[in-house]
Design a protein around this motif. Structure first.
Motif, mmCIF file in Angstrom:
data_model
loop_
_atom_site.group_PDB
_atom_site.id
_atom_site.type_symbol
_atom_site.label_atom_id
_atom_site.label_comp_id
_atom_site.label_asym_id
_atom_site.label_seq_id
_atom_site.Cartn_x
_atom_site.Cartn_y
_atom_site.Cartn_z
ATOM 1 N N UNK A 118 10.233 -8.984 -15.269
ATOM 2 C CA UNK A 118 9.363 -8.036 -14.580
ATOM 3 C C UNK A 118 8.523 -8.744 -13.529
ATOM 4 N N UNK A 119 8.504 -8.180 -12.321
ATOM 5 C CA UNK A 119 7.742 -8.749 -11.223
ATOM 6 C C UNK A 119 6.577 -7.871 -10.828
ATOM 7 N N UNK A 120 5.925 -8.256 -9.750
ATOM 8 C CA UNK A 120 4.691 -7.587 -9.343
ATOM 9 C C UNK A 120 4.906 -6.129 -8.949
ATOM 10 N N UNK A 121 6.105 -5.759 -8.528
ATOM 11 C CA UNK A 121 6.351 -4.382 -8.094
ATOM 12 C C UNK A 121 6.804 -3.466 -9.224
ATOM 13 N N UNK A 122 7.029 -4.028 -10.399
ATOM 14 C CA UNK A 122 7.427 -3.207 -11.538
ATOM 15 C C UNK A 122 6.222 -2.476 -12.119
ATOM 16 N N UNK A 123 6.443 -1.235 -12.537
ATOM 17 C CA UNK A 123 5.400 -0.450 -13.184
ATOM 18 C C UNK A 123 5.669 -0.409 -14.687
ATOM 19 N N UNK A 124 4.622 -0.516 -15.465
ATOM 20 C CA UNK A 124 4.774 -0.514 -16.919
ATOM 21 C C UNK A 124 3.824 0.508 -17.535
ATOM 22 N N UNK A 125 4.237 0.978 -18.673
ATOM 23 C CA UNK A 125 3.440 1.937 -19.438
ATOM 24 C C UNK A 125 2.548 1.170 -20.402
ATOM 25 N N UNK A 126 1.248 1.471 -20.389
ATOM 26 C CA UNK A 126 0.280 0.817 -21.273
ATOM 27 C C UNK A 126 -0.467 1.903 -22.028
ATOM 28 N N UNK A 127 -0.488 1.788 -23.347
ATOM 29 C CA UNK A 127 -1.190 2.755 -24.184
ATOM 30 C C UNK A 127 -2.158 2.019 -25.089
ATOM 31 N N UNK A 128 -3.417 2.440 -25.087
ATOM 32 C CA UNK A 128 -4.443 1.862 -25.947
ATOM 33 C C UNK A 128 -5.235 3.015 -26.554
ATOM 34 N N UNK A 129 -4.980 3.300 -27.836
ATOM 35 C CA UNK A 129 -5.635 4.444 -28.463
ATOM 36 C C UNK A 129 -5.161 5.735 -27.826
ATOM 37 N N UNK A 130 -6.103 6.537 -27.357
ATOM 38 C CA UNK A 130 -5.772 7.814 -26.725
ATOM 39 C C UNK A 130 -5.584 7.681 -25.222
ATOM 40 N N UNK A 131 -5.841 6.498 -24.657
ATOM 41 C CA UNK A 131 -5.743 6.306 -23.210
ATOM 42 C C UNK A 131 -4.390 5.713 -22.840
ATOM 43 N N UNK A 132 -3.865 6.158 -21.710
ATOM 44 C CA UNK A 132 -2.578 5.675 -21.234
ATOM 45 C C UNK A 132 -2.660 5.393 -19.740
ATOM 46 N N UNK A 133 -1.881 4.407 -19.303
ATOM 47 C CA UNK A 133 -1.808 4.068 -17.888
ATOM 48 C C UNK A 133 -0.353 3.807 -17.514
ATOM 49 N N UNK A 134 -0.029 4.052 -16.252
ATOM 50 C CA UNK A 134 1.250 3.684 -15.668
ATOM 51 C C UNK A 134 0.888 2.741 -14.532
ATOM 52 N N UNK A 135 0.891 1.435 -14.783
ATOM 53 C CA UNK A 135 0.264 0.480 -13.873
ATOM 54 C C UNK A 135 1.304 -0.459 -13.273
ATOM 55 N N UNK A 136 1.131 -0.766 -11.989
ATOM 56 C CA UNK A 136 1.976 -1.753 -11.332
ATOM 57 C C UNK A 136 1.503 -3.143 -11.740
ATOM 58 N N UNK A 137 2.437 -4.020 -12.119
ATOM 59 C CA UNK A 137 2.065 -5.327 -12.652
ATOM 60 C C UNK A 137 1.296 -6.181 -11.641
ATOM 61 N N UNK A 138 1.525 -5.940 -10.354
ATOM 62 C CA UNK A 138 0.799 -6.698 -9.346
ATOM 63 C C UNK A 138 -0.701 -6.472 -9.398
ATOM 64 N N UNK A 139 -1.132 -5.370 -10.002
ATOM 65 C CA UNK A 139 -2.558 -5.084 -10.125
ATOM 66 C C UNK A 139 -3.186 -5.775 -11.332
ATOM 67 N N UNK A 140 -2.340 -6.296 -12.236
ATOM 68 C CA UNK A 140 -2.855 -6.969 -13.437
ATOM 69 C C UNK A 140 -3.178 -8.411 -13.076
ATOM 70 N N UNK A 141 -4.449 -8.765 -13.124
ATOM 71 C CA UNK A 141 -4.863 -10.107 -12.712
ATOM 72 C C UNK A 141 -4.823 -11.118 -13.847
#
Length: 245
Positions: free
Chosen positions: A135-158
């Motif tokens: 997975x590279x910076x342009x890939x988007x991944x699903x992140x779930x923590x409790x009741x919250x969910x995100x669809x985040x591009x890996x390039x934004x994860x520092x």
């Protein structure tokens, strides 16, 4: 790549067809305005790729995919609603484009399709652990923590931080936890972008703002946003080799 557009809005189909003219590898073999119209076309034409709307009269896009017998084409969802991202991820969608579709985002999606064609075993996602795709910076991944969910591009994860059996992701002002070891995550991340700084941290190299000498031959890096991470002496040698001319 044989492609079918499925969308109940004629203007949306026309606009997507116009944008896809920029990608000569994409061969549009048909359009459908509903799931019922699309299903026999999928069975007869056997497209490699679907651009699929979600909300349509009759069956929605998810129900269409469940109705396909045999091999399911690769899918890029196109929708005006972001609340379906999580479910789209469960269907192993290659991408999730919000309308109005922008050419730059469409280009990213097409690039992802081309990568999939070269790595056929790479269907799956970072959450499921069922894929060997790097997975590279342009890939988007699903992140779930409790009741919250995100669809985040890996390039934004520092930053990725080990928390026992969990890993904490740092992006924007969010810090969710995912049930995965840092070692398992490291195996999935592109080492050209994501660097194992020490036993507890993986950093995004593109987020580095400052580098300073540190104790015992190590380094201290400051990321944009203010996070300070120590690179161990052993990893500092790799870091210098990686980034030196």
């Amino acid at each position: 790549m044989k492609t079918l557009i499925v969308d109940d809005e004629r203007l949306a189909r026309n606009e997507l067809r116009r944008l896809l003219e920029n990608f000569p590898k994409i061969q549009i073999i048909g359009e459908a305005a509903s799931a019922n119209e699309a299903l026999p076309m999928i069975e007869e034409l056997e497209p490699d790729l679907l651009f699929l709307d979600i909300q349509m009269p009759g069956k929605n896009g998810f129900e269409l995919l469940q109705s396909i017998e045999g091999k399911t084409p690769e899918v890029i969802f196109t929708t005006a609603f972001d609340e379906y991202a999580i479910k789209a991820f469960e269907f192993n969608a290659l991408d999730y484009l919000l309308k109005p579709v922008e050419l730059a985002r469409l280009s990213e999606a097409i690039h992802r399709v081309e990568e999939e064609q070269h790595i056929p075993e790479a269907s799956g996602n970072v959450a499921s652990g069922g894929s060997t795709k790097i997975l590279g910076e342009n890939d988007q991944v699903f992140v779930k923590d409790g009741e919250k969910c995100w669809f985040v591009k890996l390039g934004k994860v520092r930053l990725f931080e080990s928390m026992g059996n969990y890993v904490r992701l740092y992006f924007d002002d969010q810090k969710p936890l995912v049930l995965k070891s840092l070692n398992a995550l490291e195996d999935r991340l592109n080492p050209a972008t994501f660097f194992r700084a020490n036993r507890k941290h993986i950093i995004n190299l593109q987020w580095i703002e400052k580098i300073e000498p540190w104790f015992s031959g190590g380094l201290l890096v400051t990321l944009r946003g203010g996070d300070k991470i120590e690179i161990s002496r052993r990893q500092a040698i790799r870091f210098k080799d990686l980034l030196s001319l």
